[in-house]
Design an enzyme around this catalytic site. Structure first.
Site, mmCIF file in Angstrom:
data_model
loop_
_atom_site.group_PDB
_atom_site.id
_atom_site.type_symbol
_atom_site.label_atom_id
_atom_site.label_comp_id
_atom_site.label_asym_id
_atom_site.label_seq_id
_atom_site.Cartn_x
_atom_site.Cartn_y
_atom_site.Cartn_z
ATOM 1 N N HIS A 62 -104.450 16.254 -27.868
ATOM 2 C CA HIS A 62 -104.837 14.911 -27.409
ATOM 3 C C HIS A 62 -106.363 14.858 -27.398
ATOM 4 O O HIS A 62 -106.998 14.947 -26.341
ATOM 5 C CB HIS A 62 -104.238 14.631 -26.040
ATOM 6 C CG HIS A 62 -102.742 14.564 -26.061
ATOM 7 N ND1 HIS A 62 -102.045 13.379 -26.233
ATOM 8 C CD2 HIS A 62 -101.804 15.537 -25.972
ATOM 9 C CE1 HIS A 62 -100.747 13.628 -26.222
ATOM 10 N NE2 HIS A 62 -100.579 14.941 -26.074
ATOM 11 N N GLY A 67 -102.676 11.662 -20.380
ATOM 12 C CA GLY A 67 -102.373 11.525 -18.956
ATOM 13 C C GLY A 67 -102.328 10.085 -18.478
ATOM 14 O O GLY A 67 -102.077 9.154 -19.239
ATOM 15 N N THR A 98 -98.581 9.182 -23.753
ATOM 16 C CA THR A 98 -97.921 8.173 -22.932
ATOM 17 C C THR A 98 -98.683 6.855 -22.937
ATOM 18 O O THR A 98 -98.096 5.776 -22.979
ATOM 19 C CB THR A 98 -97.804 8.662 -21.469
ATOM 20 O OG1 THR A 98 -97.321 10.000 -21.461
ATOM 21 C CG2 THR A 98 -96.860 7.781 -20.675
ATOM 22 N N TYR A 129 -95.902 7.455 -28.008
ATOM 23 C CA TYR A 129 -94.604 7.680 -27.379
ATOM 24 C C TYR A 129 -93.605 6.557 -27.659
ATOM 25 O O TYR A 129 -92.407 6.804 -27.775
ATOM 26 C CB TYR A 129 -94.783 7.722 -25.853
ATOM 27 C CG TYR A 129 -94.988 9.067 -25.222
ATOM 28 C CD1 TYR A 129 -95.705 10.083 -25.849
ATOM 29 C CD2 TYR A 129 -94.483 9.319 -23.953
ATOM 30 C CE1 TYR A 129 -95.911 11.297 -25.229
ATOM 31 C CE2 TYR A 129 -94.689 10.536 -23.318
ATOM 32 C CZ TYR A 129 -95.404 11.518 -23.958
ATOM 33 O OH TYR A 129 -95.601 12.721 -23.339
ATOM 34 N N HIS A 194 -91.854 14.209 -29.175
ATOM 35 C CA HIS A 194 -92.009 14.722 -27.808
ATOM 36 C C HIS A 194 -90.631 14.772 -27.176
ATOM 37 O O HIS A 194 -89.962 13.748 -27.051
ATOM 38 C CB HIS A 194 -92.928 13.797 -27.001
ATOM 39 C CG HIS A 194 -92.837 13.981 -25.517
ATOM 40 N ND1 HIS A 194 -93.781 14.674 -24.784
ATOM 41 C CD2 HIS A 194 -91.914 13.558 -24.611
ATOM 42 C CE1 HIS A 194 -93.437 14.677 -23.514
ATOM 43 N NE2 HIS A 194 -92.310 14.004 -23.378
ATOM 44 N N HIS A 223 -92.451 20.863 -27.494
ATOM 45 C CA HIS A 223 -92.102 21.175 -26.094
ATOM 46 C C HIS A 223 -90.704 21.799 -25.999
ATOM 47 O O HIS A 223 -90.038 21.676 -24.965
ATOM 48 C CB HIS A 223 -92.167 19.938 -25.190
ATOM 49 C CG HIS A 223 -93.383 19.087 -25.375
ATOM 50 N ND1 HIS A 223 -94.650 19.614 -25.513
ATOM 51 C CD2 HIS A 223 -93.531 17.734 -25.442
ATOM 52 C CE1 HIS A 223 -95.524 18.608 -25.668
ATOM 53 N NE2 HIS A 223 -94.864 17.475 -25.632
ATOM 54 N N ARG A 226 -89.491 23.850 -22.999
ATOM 55 C CA ARG A 226 -89.540 23.178 -21.696
ATOM 56 C C ARG A 226 -88.522 23.752 -20.721
ATOM 57 O O ARG A 226 -88.737 23.753 -19.504
ATOM 58 C CB ARG A 226 -89.316 21.679 -21.897
ATOM 59 C CG ARG A 226 -89.529 20.843 -20.659
ATOM 60 C CD ARG A 226 -89.233 19.396 -20.944
ATOM 61 N NE ARG A 226 -90.154 18.800 -21.889
ATOM 62 C CZ ARG A 226 -91.360 18.330 -21.565
ATOM 63 N NH1 ARG A 226 -91.785 18.426 -20.315
ATOM 64 N NH2 ARG A 226 -92.123 17.771 -22.478
ATOM 65 N N ASP A 284 -101.016 21.406 -27.140
ATOM 66 C CA ASP A 284 -100.952 20.158 -26.368
ATOM 67 C C ASP A 284 -102.248 19.987 -25.583
ATOM 68 O O ASP A 284 -102.250 19.490 -24.457
ATOM 69 C CB ASP A 284 -99.743 20.151 -25.441
ATOM 70 C CG ASP A 284 -99.252 18.748 -25.107
ATOM 71 O OD1 ASP A 284 -99.614 17.802 -25.835
ATOM 72 O OD2 ASP A 284 -98.524 18.585 -24.116
ATOM 73 N N SER A 288 -102.052 15.725 -20.221
ATOM 74 C CA SER A 288 -101.751 15.987 -18.823
ATOM 75 C C SER A 288 -100.524 16.893 -18.769
ATOM 76 O O SER A 288 -99.646 16.827 -19.628
ATOM 77 C CB SER A 288 -101.458 14.685 -18.079
ATOM 78 O OG SER A 288 -100.306 14.053 -18.606
#
Length: 387
Positions: A62, A67, A98, A129, A194, A223, A226, A284, A288
């Site tokens: 990013h 965030g 986001t 997103y 994502h 991710h 996760r 990433d 955030s």
């Protein structure tokens, strides 16, 4: 021109002790011995006791910050180029996240061009997103075909309470647009996904692939470490031929909630016989790192670090017994090949001269060359930049 003497070369495949000659921003020779005298045109670097690797390729950063899930004060800052080079990252892909309202694709492109001017190689994804997709030309196809830096779409959020709850038909449509645009422009046209922590995991992608004429390799889900459940689903996805990416930025709290550290996830996937060509790690960076309670309320927020990519590679080797060739491939050759960055990710003649020199014992970064220019050495940036 730079001549590296007596380096242990990992291309990322181990080539042995070699001399490597750089010139004009390219690798121009790799030989057992190259005899050239140091003069005003050639700098000779004694690389004895050092490992020479490709510059790292970070497929998800990013670069303009991310965030905002906790309000305006939780918007993360833009990435500084020194954060990348101190971690050996010479090539990266910039994305929105986001927030595609106060963060824009125009700013993403401007930041990418700035980082290029400062010495890195930077590509980008159009979109973000959510649906409808943000674009610059009002079209995914036009963005990918007409804007040089756009190589695909992403990150598109699925299995996440912050997503647009996208349907199979919507995903198929945007994937087809990205795929055709990539074909016409000679780019990968990939869709970066994502994946959140909802129980549906990769179900949406599985449904699209089964219902529509879309190859599994058109998706690049990230991710995947996760949770253990998502990791198992991701390994199954990869064994069917798909690509999966593990996120190296994390926190103690996130791991305590069930995330599998990226190097451990890489080792697990390799143990399940997933080819390294389908496995990558990305930082990433500057995203955030939110922690939500079971009601979706934000309870903690930290920031991803690009330098975590190098540390994850080291941990994969030293803590999880991943062969160094494979650990390196996951952050060099594999992402470069998946994204069709044909001049990146390998030590070979005519490739871009993106070079890392690592301590052979600790694997610490001793020096970084980007497009043949020294950008980091002795723990310091060698760039002359205004801020």
């Amino acid at each position: 021109m730079q001549l590296f003497k007596n380096a242990q070369v990992y291309a990322p495949r181990y080539l042995g002790k070699k001399d490597v000659l750089l010139g004009g921003g390219k690798i121009i020779a790799i030989e057992d011995s190259i005899d050239l005298s140091a003069n005003s045109f050639i700098t000779v670097i004694d690389a004895s006791g050092l490992i020479l690797t490709p510059g790292f390729v970070d497929s998800l950063v990013h670069i303009t910050g991310g965030g905002g899930e906790g309000g305006y004060t939780t918007r993360t800052p833009e990435m500084h180029i020194n954060d990348a080079i101190k971690g050996g990252v010479t090539t990266m892909v910039g994305v929105l996240g986001t927030d595609a309202q106060t963060r824009s694709l125009e700013n993403l492109l401007a930041k990418a061009y700035a980082l290029e001017e400062q010495g890195l190689s930077v590509f980008c994804y159009t979109g973000s997103y959510h649906l409808p997709m943000v674009t610059i030309t009002q079209s995914i196809k036009h963005d990918i075909m007409l804007i040089d830096k756009f190589i695909g779409v992403g990150e598109v959020a699925i299995a996440d309470h912050r997503s647009s709850q996208i349907t199979t038909h919507e995903m198929a449509r945007l994937t087809s647009e990205a795929r055709v645009a990539g074909m016409l422009a000679g780019k990968v046209g990939i869709v970066s996904i994502h994946v959140g922590d909802e129980p549906s995991k990769l179900d949406l992608l599985e449904q699209v692939i089964s219902q529509f004429d879309i190859p599994i390799t058109q998706y690049y889900p990230t991710h995947i470490n996760r949770s253990k459940a998502l990791l198992e689903a991701g390994i199954d996805f990869a064994l069917k031929g798909g690509f999966i990416d593990f996120t190296t930025s994390t926190t103690v709290q996130i791991i305590a909630q069930g995330e599998v550290p990226a190097p451990e996830a890489l080792a697990s996937a390799l143990d399940k016989n997933v080819p390294i060509s389908q496995l990558t790690m990305s930082s990433d960076g500057n995203a955030s790192l939110p922690v939500f309670d079971n009601k979706g309320n934000l309870i903690d927020l930290q920031m991803g670090l690009v330098s975590s990519l190098h540390q994850a590679m080291v941990d994969a080797v030293k803590l999880f017994n991943v062969p160094i060739e494979l650990a390196l491939a996951s952050i060099t050759e594999s992402p470069a090949n998946i994204l069709r960055l044909t001049q990146k990710g390998r030590i070979a003649v005519d490739m871009d001269a993106d070079i890392n020199l690592l301590n052979s014992h600790s694997l610490a970064i001793e020096a970084v060359y980007s497009k043949g220019e020294l950008v980091f050495s002795e723990g310091q940036s060698r760039l002359k930049i205004p801020f």
